[in-house]
Design a protein around this motif. Structure first.
Motif, mmCIF file in Angstrom:
data_model
loop_
_atom_site.group_PDB
_atom_site.id
_atom_site.type_symbol
_atom_site.label_atom_id
_atom_site.label_comp_id
_atom_site.label_asym_id
_atom_site.label_seq_id
_atom_site.Cartn_x
_atom_site.Cartn_y
_atom_site.Cartn_z
ATOM 1 N N GLN A 18 0.812 -1.218 0.000
ATOM 2 C CA GLN A 18 0.000 0.000 0.000
ATOM 3 C C GLN A 18 0.847 1.271 0.000
ATOM 4 O O GLN A 18 0.475 2.260 -0.625
ATOM 5 N N ALA A 19 1.993 1.272 0.668
ATOM 6 C CA ALA A 19 2.813 2.486 0.722
ATOM 7 C C ALA A 19 3.352 2.853 -0.661
ATOM 8 O O ALA A 19 3.364 4.020 -1.051
ATOM 9 N N SER A 20 3.787 1.845 -1.425
ATOM 10 C CA SER A 20 4.366 2.105 -2.745
ATOM 11 C C SER A 20 3.360 1.929 -3.887
ATOM 12 O O SER A 20 3.703 2.143 -5.047
ATOM 13 N N HIS A 21 2.116 1.535 -3.557
ATOM 14 C CA HIS A 21 1.055 1.340 -4.562
ATOM 15 C C HIS A 21 1.477 0.324 -5.624
ATOM 16 O O HIS A 21 1.318 0.552 -6.824
ATOM 17 N N SER A 31 9.160 -16.050 -12.065
ATOM 18 C CA SER A 31 8.908 -14.654 -12.429
ATOM 19 C C SER A 31 8.269 -13.917 -11.257
ATOM 20 O O SER A 31 7.410 -14.475 -10.570
ATOM 21 N N ILE A 32 8.702 -12.683 -11.045
ATOM 22 C CA ILE A 32 8.075 -11.803 -10.061
ATOM 23 C C ILE A 32 7.829 -10.468 -10.756
ATOM 24 O O ILE A 32 8.746 -9.886 -11.330
ATOM 25 N N PHE A 33 6.581 -10.021 -10.719
ATOM 26 C CA PHE A 33 6.222 -8.752 -11.349
ATOM 27 C C PHE A 33 5.751 -7.777 -10.283
ATOM 28 O O PHE A 33 4.988 -8.154 -9.395
ATOM 29 N N GLN A 34 6.214 -6.550 -10.377
ATOM 30 C CA GLN A 34 5.763 -5.484 -9.494
ATOM 31 C C GLN A 34 4.942 -4.532 -10.344
ATOM 32 O O GLN A 34 5.486 -3.768 -11.157
ATOM 33 N N LEU A 35 3.632 -4.609 -10.167
ATOM 34 C CA LEU A 35 2.695 -3.894 -11.033
ATOM 35 C C LEU A 35 2.088 -2.711 -10.277
ATOM 36 O O LEU A 35 1.347 -2.907 -9.314
ATOM 37 N N PRO A 36 2.411 -1.483 -10.701
ATOM 38 C CA PRO A 36 1.821 -0.311 -10.041
ATOM 39 C C PRO A 36 0.295 -0.326 -10.155
ATOM 40 O O PRO A 36 -0.262 -0.746 -11.175
ATOM 41 N N TYR A 37 -0.360 0.143 -9.116
ATOM 42 C CA TYR A 37 -1.827 0.183 -9.117
ATOM 43 C C TYR A 37 -2.345 0.962 -10.321
ATOM 44 O O TYR A 37 -3.319 0.559 -10.958
ATOM 45 N N GLY A 62 -6.229 10.542 -15.742
ATOM 46 C CA GLY A 62 -6.324 11.006 -14.363
ATOM 47 C C GLY A 62 -6.257 9.913 -13.317
ATOM 48 O O GLY A 62 -6.835 10.044 -12.244
ATOM 49 N N LYS A 63 -5.548 8.824 -13.601
ATOM 50 C CA LYS A 63 -5.518 7.688 -12.673
ATOM 51 C C LYS A 63 -4.261 7.648 -11.798
ATOM 52 O O LYS A 63 -4.084 6.732 -11.000
ATOM 53 N N GLN A 64 -3.394 8.650 -11.941
ATOM 54 C CA GLN A 64 -2.201 8.708 -11.101
ATOM 55 C C GLN A 64 -2.638 8.810 -9.637
ATOM 56 O O GLN A 64 -3.520 9.583 -9.299
ATOM 57 N N GLY A 65 -2.063 7.993 -8.776
ATOM 58 C CA GLY A 65 -2.406 8.033 -7.356
ATOM 59 C C GLY A 65 -3.562 7.132 -6.968
ATOM 60 O O GLY A 65 -3.905 7.038 -5.796
ATOM 61 N N VAL A 66 -4.179 6.457 -7.945
ATOM 62 C CA VAL A 66 -5.259 5.525 -7.622
ATOM 63 C C VAL A 66 -4.698 4.410 -6.730
ATOM 64 O O VAL A 66 -3.540 4.025 -6.859
ATOM 65 N N THR A 67 -5.506 3.934 -5.803
ATOM 66 C CA THR A 67 -5.072 2.852 -4.926
ATOM 67 C C THR A 67 -6.017 1.664 -5.071
ATOM 68 O O THR A 67 -7.095 1.779 -5.661
ATOM 69 N N ILE A 68 -5.586 0.529 -4.535
ATOM 70 C CA ILE A 68 -6.453 -0.643 -4.452
ATOM 71 C C ILE A 68 -6.959 -0.713 -3.014
ATOM 72 O O ILE A 68 -6.169 -0.765 -2.073
ATOM 73 N N THR A 69 -8.276 -0.658 -2.869
ATOM 74 C CA THR A 69 -8.876 -0.645 -1.534
ATOM 75 C C THR A 69 -9.272 -2.038 -1.070
ATOM 76 O O THR A 69 -9.549 -2.247 0.109
ATOM 77 N N GLY A 70 -9.312 -2.987 -1.996
ATOM 78 C CA GLY A 70 -9.636 -4.370 -1.657
ATOM 79 C C GLY A 70 -9.342 -5.256 -2.840
ATOM 80 O O GLY A 70 -9.255 -4.780 -3.967
ATOM 81 N N ILE A 71 -9.171 -6.536 -2.562
ATOM 82 C CA ILE A 71 -8.935 -7.491 -3.648
ATOM 83 C C ILE A 71 -9.542 -8.826 -3.242
ATOM 84 O O ILE A 71 -9.394 -9.256 -2.102
#
Length: 125
Positions: A18-21, A31-37, A62-71
């Protein structure tokens, strides 16, 4: 929705940072992928984003800064995140996550070019 390709690697771990989104997905092929929100949001596999055929995609702005609130898990083949902008209809299958992970750099550059061509911005209004 088609079943998984039998050759698709399966995730061994999915972590929300959550800190790095970042959504981190590790697959059983190493394979390990780091996928920005934001990347996940603009490449949502939902009909709302992708349309119903080639060329019908809706450019996400306008989606910069969007977060994931649940999954939530979807069966044993996918996850369905809820984003802070209310978007929750994208079902990310393991093969889709793997594909966009493998092609992340090219897809991100394509997205930035589409934004530039449209005179649009990642910054929310």
């Amino acid at each position: 929705m088609a079943g998984l390709d039998k050759n698709t690697p399966l995730p061994t771990e999915i972590k929300l940072h959550q800190a790095s989104h970042i959504l981190e997905v590790a697959f059983n092929d190493g394979s390990i992928f780091q996928l920005p929100y934001e990347f996940l949001r603009v490449y949502s596999p939902s009909a709302e984003v992708r349309g119903h055929g080639h060329g019908q995609e809706t450019l996400q702005v306008g989606k910069q800064g969007v977060t994931i609130t649940g999954i939530e898990p979807v069966g044993s083949y996918a996850v369905q995140p809820t984003f802070s902008d209310g978007h929750d209809s994208g079902i990310y299958s393991w093969d889709y996550l793997y594909e966009i992970g493998k092609n992340q750099q090219m897809l991100w550059e394509r997205y930035l070019q589409r934004l530039a061509d449209a005179g649009a911005s990642r910054t929310p209004l």
